[in-house]
Scaffold this active site. Sequence first.
Site, short mmCIF file in Angstrom:
data_model
loop_
_atom_site.label_atom_id
_atom_site.label_comp_id
_atom_site.label_asym_id
_atom_site.label_seq_id
_atom_site.Cartn_x
_atom_site.Cartn_y
_atom_site.Cartn_z
N SER A 69 0.79 -1.24 0.00
CA SER A 69 0.00 0.00 0.00
C SER A 69 0.82 1.28 0.00
CB SER A 69 -0.95 0.01 1.19
OG SER A 69 -1.99 -0.90 0.96
N LYS A 72 0.20 3.33 -2.96
CA LYS A 72 -0.99 4.18 -3.09
C LYS A 72 -0.62 5.67 -3.14
CE LYS A 72 -3.92 0.70 -0.85
NZ LYS A 72 -4.54 0.25 0.40
N TYR A 196 -4.34 -2.66 -10.03
CA TYR A 196 -4.15 -2.43 -8.59
C TYR A 196 -3.23 -3.48 -7.96
CZ TYR A 196 -5.29 -2.39 -3.60
OH TYR A 196 -5.20 -2.40 -2.23
N VAL A 262 1.19 -3.65 3.86
CA VAL A 262 1.19 -4.93 4.57
C VAL A 262 2.44 -5.77 4.31
CG1 VAL A 262 -1.30 -5.28 4.96
CG2 VAL A 262 -0.26 -6.08 2.84
#
Length: 309
Positions: A69, A72, A196, A262
Amino acid sequence: MTASQAELLAEVLAEIGARAAAEADRGRVADYIPELAAIDPSQFGLSVVLADGSQHSVGDAEVPFSIQSVSKVFALAIALGRLGDRLWSRVGREPSGLAFNSILQLEHEQGIPRNPFINAGAIVVTDAALAGHAPREYLGELLRFIRAAASDDDIHINDAVARSETETGHRNFALAHYMRSHGNLENAPELTLGAYFHQCAVEMTCTQLARAGRFLMGAPGMPRMVAPGRVRRINALMLTCGHYDGSGDFAYRVGLPGKSGVGGGILVIAPGRASIAVWSPGLNAQGNSKLGTEAVETLARRMGWSVFG
Ligand SMILES: NC(=O)CC[C@H](N)C(=O)O
């Protein structure tokens, strides 16, 4: 940086490295993505780039890990570049107070995710960043962005990790389909999620990630990837939303904008002063690196780097 500050930083990094090596309670490695479940939790690395351009590292700072992440942040920079403020009609800017992969608020809030850093929000951001392009083109642009930010062409996507997540990503499929039913996904869920999952599977070392974060430092001489006003806003979102339901605690303990993943990595920005990447695969209850958080808490406190003075 003065000689005494450089000495202090060297001392603090050595202390952090020694403490991390000796720590018995290292948190739990994410196991919902099979490829990540196999990572050795004994690893720890940290790297800092200072405003003078110098870089200082400790531990396993040259070992590549899955940034998950943390990606992002880069995706958001690209989507804002494409859409500008129109992006905010599809995703909010408020902390969610819920787990990174929660679906709960979407039903009450018409399929508009709370912020770009929870999974639902990041899926919308990727969908927006695609902007009619094929996933391959978007991923090419993402890699170009990250490589330019890091001044390093040796940054890649780990296909095995992307595949592993595609096979087990039922929660993300649920989020994507749910948002599509509200008209908040332009592409087929499979297409957006393909982009993604690959975006999450970018691999970097701490030294590479710390360099890739330089564009968020707002310091002279650093790569300028986005306008200064946008840098401030991305930092604001990292501070308020970058650690999911652990964002308040991270702001309280560290006092700096940060984005976790993560895979156990965290990118932390000390505006005007430093870009920091830390990695330790074991996570706390909110899915953020346990030792990584403790390490940047110590680093920020000892160096006096909190944005709150
Ligand atoms: N918090 C995270 O790093 C989550 C990213 C992960 N790829 C997922 O979608 O579940």
